[in-house]
Motif scaffolding. Structure first.
Motif, PDB file in Angstrom:
ATOM      1  N   PHE A  12      42.976  66.276   3.658  1.00  6.39           N
ATOM      2  CA  PHE A  12      43.153  64.557   3.875  1.00  6.39           C
ATOM      3  C   PHE A  12      43.198  64.346   2.416  1.00  6.39           C
ATOM      4  O   PHE A  12      44.354  63.431   1.986  1.00  6.39           O
ATOM      5  N   LEU A  13      42.302  64.633   1.421  1.00 11.43           N
ATOM      6  CA  LEU A  13      42.455  64.245   0.135  1.00 11.43           C
ATOM      7  C   LEU A  13      43.468  64.565  -0.557  1.00 11.43           C
ATOM      8  O   LEU A  13      44.327  63.732  -1.337  1.00 11.43           O
ATOM      9  N   MET A  14      43.942  65.778  -0.366  1.00  7.79           N
ATOM     10  CA  MET A  14      45.373  66.346  -1.166  1.00  7.79           C
ATOM     11  C   MET A  14      46.682  65.769  -0.689  1.00  7.79           C
ATOM     12  O   MET A  14      47.479  65.983  -1.228  1.00  7.79           O
ATOM     13  N   THR A  15      46.714  65.115   0.492  1.00  6.71           N
ATOM     14  CA  THR A  15      47.821  64.510   0.857  1.00  6.71           C
ATOM     15  C   THR A  15      47.833  62.915   0.826  1.00  6.71           C
ATOM     16  O   THR A  15      48.465  62.119   1.233  1.00  6.71           O
ATOM     17  N   ARG A  16      46.799  62.324  -0.175  1.00  4.83           N
ATOM     18  CA  ARG A  16      46.714  60.961  -0.691  1.00  4.83           C
ATOM     19  C   ARG A  16      47.664  60.848  -1.703  1.00  4.83           C
ATOM     20  O   ARG A  16      48.327  61.988  -2.499  1.00  4.83           O
ATOM     21  N   ASP A  17      48.158  59.634  -2.098  1.00  5.71           N
ATOM     22  CA  ASP A  17      49.082  59.240  -3.007  1.00  5.71           C
ATOM     23  C   ASP A  17      48.226  59.683  -4.458  1.00  5.71           C
ATOM     24  O   ASP A  17      47.130  59.294  -4.843  1.00  5.71           O
ATOM     25  N   PRO A  18      49.057  60.567  -5.261  1.00  5.43           N
ATOM     26  CA  PRO A  18      48.210  60.817  -6.409  1.00  5.43           C
ATOM     27  C   PRO A  18      47.948  59.665  -7.428  1.00  5.43           C
ATOM     28  O   PRO A  18      49.105  58.745  -7.818  1.00  5.43           O
ATOM     29  N   ILE A  19      46.981  59.192  -8.116  1.00  7.68           N
ATOM     30  CA  ILE A  19      46.871  57.999  -8.896  1.00  7.68           C
ATOM     31  C   ILE A  19      46.217  58.688 -10.153  1.00  7.68           C
ATOM     32  O   ILE A  19      45.319  58.994 -10.522  1.00  7.68           O
ATOM     33  N   VAL A  20      46.851  57.920 -11.369  1.00  9.89           N
ATOM     34  CA  VAL A  20      46.260  58.120 -12.643  1.00  9.89           C
ATOM     35  C   VAL A  20      45.328  57.206 -12.903  1.00  9.89           C
ATOM     36  O   VAL A  20      45.675  56.024 -13.095  1.00  9.89           O
ATOM     37  N   ALA A  21      44.094  57.568 -12.854  1.00 14.57           N
ATOM     38  CA  ALA A  21      42.969  56.750 -13.348  1.00 14.57           C
ATOM     39  C   ALA A  21      41.638  57.559 -13.839  1.00 14.57           C
ATOM     40  O   ALA A  21      41.275  58.391 -12.902  1.00 14.57           O
ATOM     41  N   GLU A  22      41.593  57.186 -14.856  1.00 15.07           N
ATOM     42  CA  GLU A  22      40.201  57.653 -15.729  1.00 15.07           C
ATOM     43  C   GLU A  22      39.124  57.063 -15.708  1.00 15.07           C
ATOM     44  O   GLU A  22      38.977  55.866 -15.755  1.00 15.07           O
ATOM     45  N   ALA A  23      37.940  57.659 -15.101  1.00 13.34           N
ATOM     46  CA  ALA A  23      36.634  57.128 -14.734  1.00 13.34           C
ATOM     47  C   ALA A  23      36.105  56.543 -15.921  1.00 13.34           C
ATOM     48  O   ALA A  23      36.070  57.491 -17.017  1.00 13.34           O
ATOM     49  N   PRO A  24      35.423  55.581 -15.995  1.00  9.25           N
ATOM     50  CA  PRO A  24      34.787  55.198 -17.140  1.00  9.25           C
ATOM     51  C   PRO A  24      33.442  56.281 -17.683  1.00  9.25           C
ATOM     52  O   PRO A  24      32.945  57.053 -16.616  1.00  9.25           O
ATOM     53  N   ALA A  25      32.989  56.419 -18.900  1.00  6.53           N
ATOM     54  CA  ALA A  25      32.077  57.387 -18.988  1.00  6.53           C
ATOM     55  C   ALA A  25      30.730  56.772 -18.515  1.00  6.53           C
ATOM     56  O   ALA A  25      30.484  55.467 -18.592  1.00  6.53           O
ATOM     57  N   ASN A  26      29.875  57.611 -18.004  1.00 10.41           N
ATOM     58  CA  ASN A  26      28.631  57.449 -17.424  1.00 10.41           C
ATOM     59  C   ASN A  26      27.960  56.663 -18.809  1.00 10.41           C
ATOM     60  O   ASN A  26      27.800  56.856 -19.662  1.00 10.41           O
ATOM     61  N   ASP A  27      26.968  55.754 -18.414  1.00  6.86           N
ATOM     62  CA  ASP A  27      26.034  55.090 -19.369  1.00  6.86           C
ATOM     63  C   ASP A  27      24.668  55.437 -18.996  1.00  6.86           C
ATOM     64  O   ASP A  27      23.975  54.829 -18.227  1.00  6.86           O
ATOM     65  N   LEU A  28      24.372  56.696 -19.648  1.00  4.80           N
ATOM     66  CA  LEU A  28      22.963  57.417 -19.185  1.00  4.80           C
ATOM     67  C   LEU A  28      22.182  57.383 -20.521  1.00  4.80           C
ATOM     68  O   LEU A  28      22.900  58.010 -21.782  1.00  4.80           O
ATOM     69  N   PRO A  29      20.907  57.634 -20.820  1.00 12.81           N
ATOM     70  CA  PRO A  29      20.242  57.706 -21.950  1.00 12.81           C
ATOM     71  C   PRO A  29      20.109  59.506 -22.024  1.00 12.81           C
ATOM     72  O   PRO A  29      20.011  60.033 -20.955  1.00 12.81           O
ATOM     73  N   PHE A  30      19.939  59.721 -22.929  1.00 15.20           N
ATOM     74  CA  PHE A  30      19.254  61.141 -23.498  1.00 15.20           C
ATOM     75  C   PHE A  30      17.825  61.334 -22.785  1.00 15.20           C
ATOM     76  O   PHE A  30      16.985  60.509 -23.097  1.00 15.20           O
TER      77      PHE A  30
END
Length: 447
Positions: free
Chosen positions: A142-160
């Motif tokens: 199912f997922l591999m038959t969706r329309d491919p979309i160029v979208a980079e997720a923002p970097a996670n905001d997590l502490p060390f």
């Protein structure tokens, strides 16, 4: 033994332990593949995968407000920081287009992505690990038959050190113990199907189970209630605070329709869940309700709701709780009663049936809960319209009620209508809810 030998021995042991930890934590990258052609997948398998994705609530977490479906970028606040969901469309660069079925399965069952990085448990692989090979293959199709979309997720905001993914290997060692799903021969096929979905893809316990200080579900308290996105996920089964026990029919209606006359309305994080389930196969949702009803005293003897005669205004309270509240003075006082009459009664004491009228608040779980959190969220933010679809709707009162007004109204509802003792520290709870209040953003995604 000299001090030098002690130090040398300790250093060697520490290096050995560190090396062992790194060996345990390290996961290899899996080879990339060329994005498969959508025409290479069986159509019936893709349709089945679409149904599984609805039950798994995939589009809700992997769709940012106003964004493309499955393209990721949704901010998920946690006690440790903010995690952003990833792009699960078949885009080769920013999505999972280069992932093989093996890589997809490893992520779902082990919480490790194609590149070998450990995934944060905001992605509930502790539940998804139960998914069968057949269902995993269908989801992948199912997922591999969706329309491919160029979208980079923002970097996670997590502490060390939480932002170091190798640390997650230690978390998994302590709390993640994956196992394949096995049927229980003492129960029928419907119960087993419901259990498989509820415990696995639907990951109900991810919200309805409390978590420890490290963010792992407290398995000894399964379905004892949890907190998510500023809402209380109520306990299920025998621990439910609902005034009327949840029956299998009531659960099925709630999961399909998003409301139930004797319990209330699905709001907050639960609202998109029921919107997805409304499109899922009816037999699967019925199986989930069947299993959930077996968790405790949810299917006890039927409870008769007393009917009462119209009051002086010609309105008919819906249950005995209303009759007592309106005919006798109590701790809520005349202020709370007057506020209810002016702002709420026209819907909640009307004779209009749901979904046109208001729910019977005397039976609402929000009034019987241990905290006023959900009730405050509802009163402040209201119930937004569902993109033109027929559904319950209610205005928010954040701009028209002061904190003192809210406290009086909630005291009236809690004490005089629900017949419960007043919530402690209600003014503080009202102030905190007011500070956090904002109109909920909801985007109804489509396949």
């Amino acid at each position: 033994m000299t001090i030098k030998r002690i130090v040398t021995t300790a250093f060697i042991l520490a290096c050995g332990a560190g090396s062992a930890a790194l060996i345990y934590a390290w996961q290899p990258a899996l080879p990339p593949i060329a994005p498969p052609s959508p025409t290479g997948f069986d159509a019936s398998e893709v349709r089945y995968g679409a149904d599984l994705a609805l039950i798994g609530d995939c589009r809700t977490c992997h769709t940012a407000p106003g964004g493309r479906t499955f393209a990721g970028g949704l901010a998920m606040p946690t006690p440790f920081g903010t995690i952003y969901s990833t792009n699960i469309t078949p885009d080769a660069r920013t999505g999972i287009g280069q992932w093989s079925l093996e890589a997809f399965t490893r992520a779902m069952r082990e919480g490790v992505d194609r590149e070998g990085r450990h995934l944060y448990p905001a992605f509930p692989y502790d539940h998804f690990s139960l998914t069968t090979d057949v269902d995993m293959k269908a989801l992948y199709a199912f997922l591999m038959t969706r329309d491919p979309i160029v979208a980079e997720a923002p970097a996670n905001d997590l502490p060390f050190p939480i932002n170091v993914r190798l640390v997650l290997a230690g978390w998994k060692l302590l709390f993640f113990h994956p196992a394949r799903y096995t049927t229980d021969p003492t129960h029928d096929d419907i119960w087993n199907r419901g259990r498989y979905l509820v415990e696995g893809l639907a990951h109900c316990g991810a919200c309805h189970t409390p978590r420890n200080f490290m963010g792992a579900e407290t398995r000894s308290e399964d379905y004892a209630g949890g907190e998510v996105e500023g809402w209380s996920a109520f306990p299920l089964g025998r621990l439910s605070p609902a005034p009327i026990p949840w029956t299998e029919d009531a659960l099925n209606h709630y999961l399909r329709e998003g409301w139930q006359a004797h319990h209330g309305v699905a709001l907050g994080p639960m609202r998109p869940v029921v919107e997805n389930l409304a499109e899922a196969p009816a037999q699967d949702v019925a199986a989930m309700a069947h299993y959930l009803a077996s968790l405790g005293a949810t299917a006890g003897p039927s409870v008769q709701i007393p009917t009462v005669s119209p009051d002086a205004s010609g309105q008919r309270p819906q249950s005995a709780g209303w009759q007592a509240a309106i005919s006798t003075p109590a701790a809520g006082g005349p202020i709370g009663r007057a506020i209810f009459s002016a702002a709420c009664a026209s819907c909640h004491l009307s004779e209009r049936p749901l979904p046109l009228g208001g729910v019977d608040l005397a039976l609402s779980t929000s009034l019987s809960a241990s905290t006023p959190q959900n009730l405050l969220d509802i009163v402040l933010n209201g119930v937004p319209a569902s993109d033109g679809n027929p559904a319950l709707i209610m205005p928010g009162f954040a701009g028209s009620m002061t904190n003192a007004t809210l406290a009086s109204l909630l005291t009236f509802l809690r004490v005089e209508v629900a017949g419960k003792s007043a919530w402690p520290d209600l003014p503080a709870a009202v102030a905190a809810a007011r500070k956090a209040a904002s109109p909920p953003i909801h985007v109804r995604a489509t396949r």
